[in-house]
Design a protein around this motif. Structure first.
Motif, PDB file in Angstrom:
ATOM      1  N   ALA A   1     -33.370  41.380 -34.116  1.00 31.37           N
ATOM      2  CA  ALA A   1     -32.979  40.071 -33.746  1.00 31.37           C
ATOM      3  C   ALA A   1     -32.189  39.325 -34.799  1.00 31.37           C
ATOM      4  O   ALA A   1     -32.555  39.505 -35.802  1.00 31.37           O
TER       5      ALA A   1
ATOM      6  N   VAL B   1     -32.994  40.330 -29.470  1.00 31.73           N
ATOM      7  CA  VAL B   1     -34.331  40.958 -29.711  1.00 31.73           C
ATOM      8  C   VAL B   1     -34.435  42.454 -28.960  1.00 31.73           C
ATOM      9  O   VAL B   1     -33.990  42.402 -27.801  1.00 31.73           O
TER      10      VAL B   1
ATOM     11  N   GLN C   1     -35.946  32.052 -28.082  1.00 36.02           N
ATOM     12  CA  GLN C   1     -34.746  32.707 -27.848  1.00 36.02           C
ATOM     13  C   GLN C   1     -33.849  32.059 -27.756  1.00 36.02           C
ATOM     14  O   GLN C   1     -33.967  30.931 -27.066  1.00 36.02           O
TER      15      GLN C   1
ATOM     16  N   SER D   1     -33.916  32.910 -32.439  1.00 38.98           N
ATOM     17  CA  SER D   1     -33.497  34.115 -32.495  1.00 38.98           C
ATOM     18  C   SER D   1     -32.685  34.836 -31.261  1.00 38.98           C
ATOM     19  O   SER D   1     -32.932  34.224 -30.323  1.00 38.98           O
TER      20      SER D   1
END
Length: 283
Positions: free
Chosen positions: A231, A250, A198, A247
């Motif tokens: 995402a 989310v 992330q 990403s």
């Protein structure tokens, strides 16, 4: 049913440890923690490590999941063996190499090596990235599956995961409120299919898109946005064909009445902006 607390790490064999190390530091932007006994450890958050490359077969992959107590570890062993899954306790040297107190090893029905760990080490030092990629933590993996419907039953009925959505036959599975920590994609062999980190914002995704493009790192999908998890994403190629993903944004699922949705196994099922994947398992 087994209660997975969180995903902890991925271990990947490599034929060129120096090249994999340079990639993780210079391109991926992880913090190198240590080199030990033919393995190099990297972190992306407050965990001791979240990714390890080791001298070995590039097809040799393992994924670690945390179990909250030793009692739950022992029950997990009983549950797996009652389901016909062979397990074994990790040796002292294997536990030391993973920086955990206890380790239980088995393979899922497709042959993916899964490691359940108890009391994994955390770091007392703040995560300090090797480049400003905006990484906030290791989040999920894609696993190759020889039979996604069969493996979905294993992961939901024995491992305690829940389906968030499907893309074609591929289930996206959650073990907490995060939309998914595991995704199963059709393949003719086992192994980790992609690794997700992330990042803080779409700005980080776009900065990395330019950064990777300028360095001729193959972009395999994106930038785009998943209609499943919401995402925003960017997929790109790593050492020996491993696919990495950044990403951001989310979705969390906290509604117990949430019903999984079916998306088509075509580009619109993977991206709501119109990006088309150059990833075998996504085609």
């Amino acid at each position: 049913m087994i209660n997975l607390h969180d995903i902890r790490y991925v271990r990947l064999g490599t034929a060129d440890l120096d090249q994999a190390t340079r990639y993780c530091v210079d391109i991926l932007g992880l913090q190198k923690v240590r080199a030990l006994d033919g393995a190099v450890y990297f972190r992306s958050d407050d965990r001791d490590h979240t990714l390890v490359y080791f001298d070995g077969d590039p097809n040799d992959h393992a994924t670690g999941f945390e179990i909250s107590s030793m009692e739950e570890m022992e029950q997990a062993k009983r549950d797996l063996e009652e389901a016909g899954v062979s397990t074994h306790w990790g040796s002292d040297s294997e536990c030391e190499a993973r920086f955990v107190r206890d380790l239980l090893v088995f393979h899922d029905p497709s042959g993916n090596r899964i490691e359940l760990v108890h009391r994994p080490f955390h770091s007392g030092w703040r995560y300090f990235p090797s480049r400003d990629a905006g990484i906030s933590g290791f989040s999920h993996i894609g696993l190759r599956s020889r039979d996604p419907a069969r493996d979905e039953k294993f992961w939901t009925r024995i491992m305690g995961a829940r389906v968030s959505d499907w893309i074609g036959d591929s289930p996206l599975l959650r073990i907490d409120e995060i939309h998914h920590k595991i995704a199963l994609f059709p393949s003719d062999r086992p192994g980790v299919q992609h690794i997700n980190h992330q990042v803080e914002s779409v700005d980080d995704i776009m900065r990395s898109w330019y950064f990777l493009s300028e360095r001729d790192i193959p972009i395999t999908f994106g930038p785009g946005r998943h209609p499943t998890s919401s995402a925003m994403f960017l997929y790109f190629e790593g050492p020996e064909g491993m696919v990495y993903e950044y990403s951001s944004g989310v979705r969390s699922i906290e509604d117990e009445d949430y019903r999984p949705r079916q998306f088509p196994a075509e580009p619109l099922g993977f991206c709501m902006w119109g990006a088309k994947p150059n990833i075998k398992e996504f085609k």
